[in-house]
Design a protein around this motif. Structure first.
Motif, PDB file in Angstrom:
ATOM      1  N   LEU A 102       0.835  -1.194   0.000  1.00 18.66           N
ATOM      2  CA  LEU A 102       0.000   0.000   0.000  1.00 18.66           C
ATOM      3  C   LEU A 102       0.875   1.251   0.000  1.00 18.66           C
ATOM      4  O   LEU A 102       0.676   2.153  -0.821  1.00 18.66           O
ATOM      5  CB  LEU A 102      -0.923  -0.009   1.231  1.00 18.66           C
ATOM      6  CG  LEU A 102      -1.846   1.186   1.413  1.00 18.66           C
ATOM      7  CD1 LEU A 102      -2.847   1.291   0.266  1.00 18.66           C
ATOM      8  CD2 LEU A 102      -2.568   1.088   2.747  1.00 18.66           C
ATOM      9  N   ASN A 103       1.848   1.298   0.887  1.00 17.53           N
ATOM     10  CA  ASN A 103       2.708   2.473   0.988  1.00 17.53           C
ATOM     11  C   ASN A 103       3.660   2.626  -0.201  1.00 17.53           C
ATOM     12  O   ASN A 103       4.237   3.694  -0.395  1.00 17.53           O
ATOM     13  CB  ASN A 103       3.488   2.450   2.303  1.00 17.53           C
ATOM     14  CG  ASN A 103       2.619   2.865   3.474  1.00 17.53           C
ATOM     15  OD1 ASN A 103       1.598   3.518   3.312  1.00 17.53           O
ATOM     16  ND2 ASN A 103       3.016   2.465   4.673  1.00 17.53           N
ATOM     17  N   ALA A 104       3.800   1.568  -0.995  1.00 15.02           N
ATOM     18  CA  ALA A 104       4.618   1.642  -2.215  1.00 15.02           C
ATOM     19  C   ALA A 104       3.756   1.975  -3.434  1.00 15.02           C
ATOM     20  O   ALA A 104       4.208   1.851  -4.573  1.00 15.02           O
ATOM     21  CB  ALA A 104       5.358   0.323  -2.424  1.00 15.02           C
ATOM     22  N   TYR A 105       2.509   2.379  -3.197  1.00 10.76           N
ATOM     23  CA  TYR A 105       1.579   2.775  -4.255  1.00 10.76           C
ATOM     24  C   TYR A 105       1.205   1.622  -5.191  1.00 10.76           C
ATOM     25  O   TYR A 105       0.944   1.839  -6.373  1.00 10.76           O
ATOM     26  CB  TYR A 105       2.119   3.948  -5.069  1.00 10.76           C
ATOM     27  CG  TYR A 105       2.113   5.256  -4.308  1.00 10.76           C
ATOM     28  CD1 TYR A 105       0.988   6.076  -4.308  1.00 10.76           C
ATOM     29  CD2 TYR A 105       3.234   5.656  -3.579  1.00 10.76           C
ATOM     30  CE1 TYR A 105       0.982   7.271  -3.609  1.00 10.76           C
ATOM     31  CE2 TYR A 105       3.227   6.860  -2.871  1.00 10.76           C
ATOM     32  CZ  TYR A 105       2.098   7.660  -2.898  1.00 10.76           C
ATOM     33  OH  TYR A 105       2.092   8.847  -2.208  1.00 10.76           O
ATOM     34  N   ALA A 106       1.163   0.388  -4.681  1.00 11.80           N
ATOM     35  CA  ALA A 106       0.655  -0.723  -5.489  1.00 11.80           C
ATOM     36  C   ALA A 106      -0.818  -0.455  -5.783  1.00 11.80           C
ATOM     37  O   ALA A 106      -1.487   0.309  -5.077  1.00 11.80           O
ATOM     38  CB  ALA A 106       0.822  -2.046  -4.743  1.00 11.80           C
ATOM     39  N   SER A 107      -1.337  -1.086  -6.809  1.00  9.16           N
ATOM     40  CA  SER A 107      -2.742  -0.882  -7.166  1.00  9.16           C
ATOM     41  C   SER A 107      -3.647  -1.382  -6.042  1.00  9.16           C
ATOM     42  O   SER A 107      -3.267  -2.264  -5.261  1.00  9.16           O
ATOM     43  CB  SER A 107      -3.071  -1.630  -8.460  1.00  9.16           C
ATOM     44  OG  SER A 107      -3.113  -3.028  -8.220  1.00  9.16           O
ATOM     45  N   ALA A 108      -4.845  -0.840  -5.969  1.00  9.82           N
ATOM     46  CA  ALA A 108      -5.811  -1.256  -4.948  1.00  9.82           C
ATOM     47  C   ALA A 108      -6.092  -2.751  -5.044  1.00  9.82           C
ATOM     48  O   ALA A 108      -6.214  -3.439  -4.021  1.00  9.82           O
ATOM     49  CB  ALA A 108      -7.104  -0.450  -5.082  1.00  9.82           C
ATOM     50  N   THR A 109      -6.171  -3.273  -6.250  1.00 13.96           N
ATOM     51  CA  THR A 109      -6.429  -4.702  -6.449  1.00 13.96           C
ATOM     52  C   THR A 109      -5.285  -5.542  -5.898  1.00 13.96           C
ATOM     53  O   THR A 109      -5.509  -6.567  -5.245  1.00 13.96           O
ATOM     54  CB  THR A 109      -6.645  -5.006  -7.950  1.00 13.96           C
ATOM     55  OG1 THR A 109      -7.709  -4.179  -8.424  1.00 13.96           O
ATOM     56  CG2 THR A 109      -6.991  -6.456  -8.175  1.00 13.96           C
ATOM     57  N   THR A 110      -4.061  -5.119  -6.137  1.00 16.27           N
ATOM     58  CA  THR A 110      -2.885  -5.839  -5.636  1.00 16.27           C
ATOM     59  C   THR A 110      -2.856  -5.816  -4.112  1.00 16.27           C
ATOM     60  O   THR A 110      -2.602  -6.838  -3.464  1.00 16.27           O
ATOM     61  CB  THR A 110      -1.597  -5.234  -6.214  1.00 16.27           C
ATOM     62  OG1 THR A 110      -1.633  -5.345  -7.636  1.00 16.27           O
ATOM     63  CG2 THR A 110      -0.364  -5.919  -5.682  1.00 16.27           C
ATOM     64  N   VAL A 111      -3.106  -4.664  -3.537  1.00 13.44           N
ATOM     65  CA  VAL A 111      -3.130  -4.539  -2.074  1.00 13.44           C
ATOM     66  C   VAL A 111      -4.258  -5.390  -1.505  1.00 13.44           C
ATOM     67  O   VAL A 111      -4.062  -6.143  -0.542  1.00 13.44           O
ATOM     68  CB  VAL A 111      -3.281  -3.070  -1.645  1.00 13.44           C
ATOM     69  CG1 VAL A 111      -3.477  -2.960  -0.138  1.00 13.44           C
ATOM     70  CG2 VAL A 111      -2.076  -2.254  -2.087  1.00 13.44           C
ATOM     71  N   ALA A 112      -5.436  -5.312  -2.097  1.00  9.39           N
ATOM     72  CA  ALA A 112      -6.605  -6.049  -1.588  1.00  9.39           C
ATOM     73  C   ALA A 112      -6.377  -7.553  -1.589  1.00  9.39           C
ATOM     74  O   ALA A 112      -6.881  -8.263  -0.714  1.00  9.39           O
ATOM     75  CB  ALA A 112      -7.842  -5.690  -2.406  1.00  9.39           C
ATOM     76  N   ALA A 113      -5.609  -8.049  -2.526  1.00  8.75           N
ATOM     77  CA  ALA A 113      -5.328  -9.488  -2.583  1.00  8.75           C
ATOM     78  C   ALA A 113      -4.586  -9.953  -1.325  1.00  8.75           C
ATOM     79  O   ALA A 113      -4.701 -11.127  -0.931  1.00  8.75           O
ATOM     80  CB  ALA A 113      -4.516  -9.818  -3.830  1.00  8.75           C
ATOM     81  N   GLN A 114      -3.876  -9.057  -0.678  1.00 12.03           N
ATOM     82  CA  GLN A 114      -3.108  -9.411   0.518  1.00 12.03           C
ATOM     83  C   GLN A 114      -3.992  -9.746   1.720  1.00 12.03           C
ATOM     84  O   GLN A 114      -3.567 -10.470   2.619  1.00 12.03           O
ATOM     85  CB  GLN A 114      -2.146  -8.278   0.878  1.00 12.03           C
ATOM     86  CG  GLN A 114      -1.026  -8.077  -0.112  1.00 12.03           C
ATOM     87  CD  GLN A 114      -0.098  -9.269  -0.143  1.00 12.03           C
ATOM     88  OE1 GLN A 114       0.384  -9.730   0.896  1.00 12.03           O
ATOM     89  NE2 GLN A 114       0.141  -9.799  -1.325  1.00 12.03           N
ATOM     90  N   PHE A 115      -5.206  -9.229   1.754  1.00 11.53           N
ATOM     91  CA  PHE A 115      -6.105  -9.545   2.872  1.00 11.53           C
ATOM     92  C   PHE A 115      -6.260 -11.051   3.040  1.00 11.53           C
ATOM     93  O   PHE A 115      -6.312 -11.561   4.152  1.00 11.53           O
ATOM     94  CB  PHE A 115      -7.500  -8.919   2.660  1.00 11.53           C
ATOM     95  CG  PHE A 115      -7.578  -7.454   2.958  1.00 11.53           C
ATOM     96  CD1 PHE A 115      -7.723  -6.989   4.261  1.00 11.53           C
ATOM     97  CD2 PHE A 115      -7.533  -6.520   1.935  1.00 11.53           C
ATOM     98  CE1 PHE A 115      -7.813  -5.629   4.544  1.00 11.53           C
ATOM     99  CE2 PHE A 115      -7.628  -5.156   2.196  1.00 11.53           C
ATOM    100  CZ  PHE A 115      -7.764  -4.719   3.501  1.00 11.53           C
TER     101      PHE A 115
END
Length: 150
Positions: A102-115
């Motif tokens: 998230l703090n590296a400005y990854a896309s929302a979809t990429t970040v959301a996959a981490q959940f």
């Protein structure tokens, strides 16, 4: 920033309100809406006390998200993250790949996959945690999280 109603409703749906102290699936004494700080097995509280504990606990999670997230996020993203932090703890969030992406400005979809990587207790996948992570992921992406309440 503070949690929005969607985030609060999500937490209440997945935490469930237990007015008597119990052990959660991870073996931690819990009461009310997932309150662990002062919970004791067998303790009895009122609904009003459970609400007060939840609001107090959420302040800590909100502060952690406000402090640790270094990029702009919207209300639903913030609220999904508060739910996540409320469940896993600020320390785990601080060291997570989710936060780093998230703090590296990854896309929302990429970040959301981490959940979805956070659905286990003691190495065992828990269906309730999997549903919660899908709901948090959906809220983070601005989608209908209530479809995961089955």
């Amino acid at each position: 920033m503070q949690i929005n109603q969607n985030g609060l409703d999500l937490i209440k749906q997945f935490e469930d309100c237990q007015l008597e102290g119990y052990l959660c699936p991870a073996g931690i004494p819990t009461i009310g809406y997932g309150h662990t700080k002062t919970a004791e097995l067998g303790a009895i509280i009122t609904e009003a006390e459970a609400e007060a504990m939840l609001k107090d606990d959420l302040k800590d999670a909100e502060a952690a998200v406000n402090q640790l997230v270094a990029v702009p996020i919207n209300e639903n993203q913030f609220s999904a993250l508060v739910s996540f932090v409320f469940n896993i703890g600020a320390g785990a969030f601080e060291n997570s790949t989710l936060l780093a992406m998230l703090n590296a400005y990854a896309s929302a979809t990429t970040v959301a996959a981490q959940f979805l990587r956070w659905n286990k207790a003691d190495g065992q996948e828990l269906p309730g945690l999997t549903r919660r992570r899908h709901a948090e992921q959906a809220l983070f992406l601005g989608k209908d999280w209530k479809v995961y309440l089955f």
